[in-house]
Write an enzyme that holds these catalytic residues in place. Structure first.
Site, PDB file in Angstrom:
ATOM      1  N   ALA A 141       0.839  -1.204   0.000  1.00 55.16           N
ATOM      2  CA  ALA A 141       0.000   0.000   0.000  1.00 55.16           C
ATOM      3  C   ALA A 141       0.871   1.251   0.000  1.00 55.16           C
ATOM      4  O   ALA A 141       1.429   1.637   1.031  1.00 55.16           O
ATOM      5  CB  ALA A 141      -0.911  -0.018   1.228  1.00 55.16           C
ATOM      6  N   GLU A 144      -2.138   6.899  -2.304  1.00 57.02           N
ATOM      7  CA  GLU A 144      -3.105   7.581  -1.414  1.00 57.02           C
ATOM      8  C   GLU A 144      -3.994   8.489  -2.265  1.00 57.02           C
ATOM      9  O   GLU A 144      -3.643   8.799  -3.410  1.00 57.02           O
ATOM     10  CB  GLU A 144      -2.349   8.444  -0.398  1.00 57.02           C
ATOM     11  CG  GLU A 144      -1.431   7.641   0.485  1.00 57.02           C
ATOM     12  CD  GLU A 144      -0.629   8.515   1.453  1.00 57.02           C
ATOM     13  OE1 GLU A 144      -0.693   9.761   1.335  1.00 57.02           O
ATOM     14  OE2 GLU A 144       0.043   7.936   2.305  1.00 57.02           O
ATOM     15  N   PRO A 145      -5.089   8.984  -1.692  1.00 61.92           N
ATOM     16  CA  PRO A 145      -5.955   9.869  -2.485  1.00 61.92           C
ATOM     17  C   PRO A 145      -5.181  11.054  -3.068  1.00 61.92           C
ATOM     18  O   PRO A 145      -5.448  11.480  -4.186  1.00 61.92           O
ATOM     19  CB  PRO A 145      -7.003  10.326  -1.468  1.00 61.92           C
ATOM     20  CG  PRO A 145      -7.071   9.211  -0.474  1.00 61.92           C
ATOM     21  CD  PRO A 145      -5.680   8.649  -0.381  1.00 61.92           C
ATOM     22  N   GLY A 146      -4.171  11.562  -2.368  1.00 62.48           N
ATOM     23  CA  GLY A 146      -3.438  12.726  -2.881  1.00 62.48           C
ATOM     24  C   GLY A 146      -2.087  12.388  -3.475  1.00 62.48           C
ATOM     25  O   GLY A 146      -1.315  13.290  -3.824  1.00 62.48           O
ATOM     26  N   GLU A 387       2.918   0.049 -10.234  1.00 59.42           N
ATOM     27  CA  GLU A 387       4.382  -0.003 -10.022  1.00 59.42           C
ATOM     28  C   GLU A 387       5.097   1.059 -10.861  1.00 59.42           C
ATOM     29  O   GLU A 387       6.240   0.876 -11.274  1.00 59.42           O
ATOM     30  CB  GLU A 387       4.945  -1.396 -10.332  1.00 59.42           C
ATOM     31  CG  GLU A 387       4.451  -2.489  -9.415  1.00 59.42           C
ATOM     32  CD  GLU A 387       4.800  -2.242  -7.959  1.00 59.42           C
ATOM     33  OE1 GLU A 387       3.869  -2.034  -7.168  1.00 59.42           O
ATOM     34  OE2 GLU A 387       5.981  -2.218  -7.620  1.00 59.42           O
ATOM     35  N   THR A 389       3.901   4.390 -13.695  1.00 56.87           N
ATOM     36  CA  THR A 389       3.300   4.467 -15.030  1.00 56.87           C
ATOM     37  C   THR A 389       4.385   4.514 -16.121  1.00 56.87           C
ATOM     38  O   THR A 389       5.571   4.692 -15.832  1.00 56.87           O
ATOM     39  CB  THR A 389       2.455   5.750 -15.171  1.00 56.87           C
ATOM     40  OG1 THR A 389       3.336   6.873 -15.030  1.00 56.87           O
ATOM     41  CG2 THR A 389       1.351   5.831 -14.143  1.00 56.87           C
TER      42      THR A 389
HETATM   43  C1  LIG Z   1      -6.021  -1.890 -10.530  1.00 55.34           C
HETATM   44  C2  LIG Z   1      -4.999  -1.115  -9.780  1.00 55.34           C
HETATM   45  C3  LIG Z   1      -4.200  -1.739  -8.859  1.00 55.34           C
HETATM   46  C4  LIG Z   1      -3.265  -1.009  -8.116  1.00 55.34           C
HETATM   47  N1  LIG Z   1      -2.512  -1.654  -7.146  1.00 55.34           N
HETATM   48  C5  LIG Z   1      -1.743  -0.917  -6.330  1.00 55.34           C
HETATM   49  C6  LIG Z   1      -1.094  -1.507  -5.209  1.00 55.34           C
HETATM   50  O1  LIG Z   1      -1.168  -2.717  -4.977  1.00 55.34           O
HETATM   51  N2  LIG Z   1      -0.418  -0.696  -4.357  1.00 55.34           N
HETATM   52  C7  LIG Z   1      -0.311   0.643  -4.558  1.00 55.34           C
HETATM   53  O2  LIG Z   1       0.314   1.320  -3.750  1.00 55.34           O
HETATM   54  N3  LIG Z   1      -0.876   1.248  -5.640  1.00 55.34           N
HETATM   55  C8  LIG Z   1      -1.589   0.491  -6.521  1.00 55.34           C
HETATM   56  N4  LIG Z   1      -2.210   1.088  -7.586  1.00 55.34           N
HETATM   57  C9  LIG Z   1      -2.028   2.511  -7.818  1.00 55.34           C
HETATM   58  C10 LIG Z   1      -1.056   2.801  -8.956  1.00 55.34           C
HETATM   59  O3  LIG Z   1       0.252   2.462  -8.590  1.00 55.34           O
HETATM   60  C11 LIG Z   1      -1.219   4.288  -9.315  1.00 55.34           C
HETATM   61  O4  LIG Z   1      -2.469   4.405  -9.976  1.00 55.34           O
HETATM   62  C12 LIG Z   1      -0.112   4.789 -10.199  1.00 55.34           C
HETATM   63  O5  LIG Z   1       1.071   4.891  -9.456  1.00 55.34           O
HETATM   64  C13 LIG Z   1      -0.437   6.168 -10.816  1.00 55.34           C
HETATM   65  O6  LIG Z   1      -0.843   7.041  -9.826  1.00 55.34           O
HETATM   66  P1  LIG Z   1      -2.184   7.915 -10.027  1.00 55.34           P
HETATM   67  O7  LIG Z   1      -3.260   6.962 -10.383  1.00 55.34           O
HETATM   68  O8  LIG Z   1      -2.363   8.755  -8.816  1.00 55.34           O
HETATM   69  O9  LIG Z   1      -1.909   8.818 -11.272  1.00 55.34           O
HETATM   70  P2  LIG Z   1      -1.075  10.181 -11.325  1.00 55.34           P
HETATM   71  O10 LIG Z   1       0.212  10.044 -10.607  1.00 55.34           O
HETATM   72  O11 LIG Z   1      -1.964  11.293 -10.906  1.00 55.34           O
HETATM   73  O12 LIG Z   1      -0.775  10.269 -12.865  1.00 55.34           O
HETATM   74  C14 LIG Z   1      -1.773  10.617 -13.835  1.00 55.34           C
HETATM   75  C15 LIG Z   1      -1.083  10.675 -15.194  1.00 55.34           C
HETATM   76  O13 LIG Z   1      -0.047  11.686 -15.175  1.00 55.34           O
HETATM   77  C16 LIG Z   1       1.203  11.112 -15.549  1.00 55.34           C
HETATM   78  N5  LIG Z   1       2.273  11.742 -14.786  1.00 55.34           N
HETATM   79  C17 LIG Z   1       2.374  11.873 -13.449  1.00 55.34           C
HETATM   80  N6  LIG Z   1       3.528  12.499 -13.113  1.00 55.34           N
HETATM   81  C18 LIG Z   1       4.177  12.753 -14.268  1.00 55.34           C
HETATM   82  C19 LIG Z   1       5.421  13.378 -14.597  1.00 55.34           C
HETATM   83  N7  LIG Z   1       6.230  13.848 -13.648  1.00 55.34           N
HETATM   84  N8  LIG Z   1       5.757  13.467 -15.895  1.00 55.34           N
HETATM   85  C20 LIG Z   1       4.948  12.993 -16.879  1.00 55.34           C
HETATM   86  N9  LIG Z   1       3.752  12.401 -16.637  1.00 55.34           N
HETATM   87  C21 LIG Z   1       3.376  12.286 -15.350  1.00 55.34           C
HETATM   88  C22 LIG Z   1       1.073   9.634 -15.206  1.00 55.34           C
HETATM   89  O14 LIG Z   1       1.968   8.855 -15.966  1.00 55.34           O
HETATM   90  C23 LIG Z   1      -0.387   9.369 -15.559  1.00 55.34           C
HETATM   91  O15 LIG Z   1      -0.505   9.152 -16.928  1.00 55.34           O
HETATM   92  C24 LIG Z   1      -3.104   0.368  -8.361  1.00 55.34           C
HETATM   93  C25 LIG Z   1      -3.896   1.003  -9.340  1.00 55.34           C
HETATM   94  C26 LIG Z   1      -4.837   0.299 -10.023  1.00 55.34           C
HETATM   95  C27 LIG Z   1      -5.680   1.024 -11.037  1.00 55.34           C
END
Ligand SMILES: Cc1cc2nc3c(=O)[nH]c(=O)nc-3n(C[C@H](O)[C@H](O)[C@H](O)COP(=O)(O)OP(=O)(O)OC[C@H]3O[C@@H](n4cnc5c(N)ncnc54)[C@H](O)[C@@H]3O)c2cc1C
Length: 410
Positions: A141, A144-146, A387, A389
């Protein structure tokens, strides 16, 4: 020169994983996609089998938990051939995960005791913790929301109070967060000290103050539960902090980030497995439709469908080799952050492209639920998100190649 062919000693493991994928995961794939949130009970039997293999030493790392920091040690009875020739549990894990995800990604993510939290424990736990948490199914985990991609910004807090840490905060999108026995939670000891103060804590299920609030409904990997978990004055023994409790501002985020060097090749392996499933079925469908795929003729001289297929195979092979390389480097204790991110970026993108193009090539057959092609296209998307994006992996690769810090290139 690196020889990236899978070593002979892993062939039985790969064969077994393939049998499981073919006979257990694939036949249940559609069922648990439709029955979102229902626990795939068939996996209990499989988990017992993996436990048996692990105890006998035959598994060699059959899932996410197979990746261990000490994995570069030669196996019992195997000669120590020096640091350039070892093939250990990291490689075994990626090879078996590829096979299992050829069967079903969501079911692999639901395998008891094979969670991404297990890799975190393996990567940073001390010897005592390794023993204490052996056999525990751990989810991870961070989000987080933020806070998503900017994982250095997490707000969940851990305050030392006597012999316990007290955790407060909310974690979202925790894979296997409802089903696992424990959650590895990232929290900060002191937000004012920045990323160096982020530590991970093992929180066993049922600890007072930890509540699973809800499960997500999702595009893909529906067999896997994805939970929102709240921590409110949740106390864990201070021995559950993984690694060192010291805040080393010079080391920064390196300790926590070491987890990703282990887990990113695993997610890359999931993508490689899922993409191969789509390629194999598409090839069969194309051949059935009379499309001839010829490896001895230039693609330009072949049909558009055959040419597209050959390009996808080449893309897949690059992802496959990068994934093996990242795991092999971990087995040999070579710093692999760059290669782990390269593998994750390439494999995630290739899997997204390949699965969707396979739907396209197969037309209405690809889009319908008669075949699993549409499901693989849905399942694949997450592999380019969690893990780290696609964009984040590219950023890490660029930083490493250009020698820039995260402050210099963001
Ligand atoms: C089905 C599922 C399972 C998951 N499992 C886990 C888990 O087990 N544990 C856990 O901790 N999390 C988990 N996650 C969360 C996942 O790791 C996050 O969704 C991911 O890290 C992206 O964070 P975000 O969704 O807040 O997107 P954001 O960080 O808000 O990103 C939104 C978009 O902006 C892009 N972006 C962000 N920053 C930059 C930058 N500096 N430069 C260019 N582009 C950027 C991103 O690539 C993305 O396209 C899971 C998510 C899903 C959907």
């Amino acid at each position: 020169m690196l020889n990236l062919e899978p070593p002979k000693k892993f062939r039985p493991l790969v064969g077994q994983a393939h049998q499981v994928a073919m006979n257990l995961l694939r036949p249940n794939s559609r069922r648990y996609d439709l029955l979102e949130h229902e626990y795939p009970k068939e996996l209990d039997m499989l988990a017992a089998m993996v436990d048996g293999l692990s105890e006998s030493g035959a598994a060699g790392g059959a899932g996410a938990s197979g990746v261990r920091a000490e994995s570069s040690e030669p196996a019992a009875g195997e000669p120590d051939r020096g640091s350039t020739t070892r093939n250990g549990s990291n490689l075994a894990s990626v090879l078996s995960i590829m096979e299992m995800c050829w069967g079903d990604v969501g079911l692999l993510l639901s395998m008891p005791r094979q969670g991404l939290g297990n890799s975190a424990i393996a990567a940073v736990a001390n010897d005592e913790q390794h023993k204490r948490f052996a056999g525990v199914w751990a989810s991870m985990a961070i989000t987080e929301p933020g806070t998503g991609s900017d994982s250095a910004n997490i707000s969940t807090t851990a305050r030392l109070d006597g012999d316990d840490y007290v955790l407060n905060g909310e974690k979202i999108f925790v894979t296997a967060g409802d089903r696992s026995d424990a959650v590895v939670v990232w929290a900060t000891l002191d937000k004012s000290l920045g990323r160096a103060a982020i530590k991970s804590f093992v929180v066993p299920k049922g600890t007072p103050g930890m509540t699973v609030e809800r499960l997500e409904r999702k595009l893909g990997i529906r067999a896997s539960d994805t939970a929102t978990i709240r921590f409110q004055d949740c106390r864990v023994p201070k021995e559950n902090l993984l690694g060192s409790p010291d805040i080393d501002v010079k080391q920064g985020f390196a300790g926590a980030m070491a987890t990703f060097d282990s887990t990113r090749p695993l997610v890359a392996a999931m993508a490689v497995g899922c993409a191969r499933a789509a390629l194999e079925l598409t090839r069969a469908l194309l051949e059935e439709a009379g499309v001839d795929i010829d490896y001895d003729r230039p693609t330009l001289t072949q049909s558009a469908a055959a040419s597209t297929y050959l390009q996808m195979e080449a893309d897949w092979e690059a992802a496959y080799l990068l994934t093996l390389q990242a795991a092999w480097m971990a087995d040999n204790r070579k710093p692999n952050s760059l290669e782990a991110s390269m593998a994750k970026a390439k494999a995630g993108r290739a899997c997204n492209d390949i699965t969707l193009r396979c739907v396209e090539l197969a037309g209405s057959v690809g889009y319908s639920e008669h075949e699993l092609l549409e499901k693989w296209a849905r399942d694949s998307k997450i592999l380019d998100i969690f893990e780290g994006t696609q964009q984040i992996q590219q950023l890490i690769v660029a930083r490493r190649l250009l020698g820039k810090s995260s402050a210099e290139l963001r």
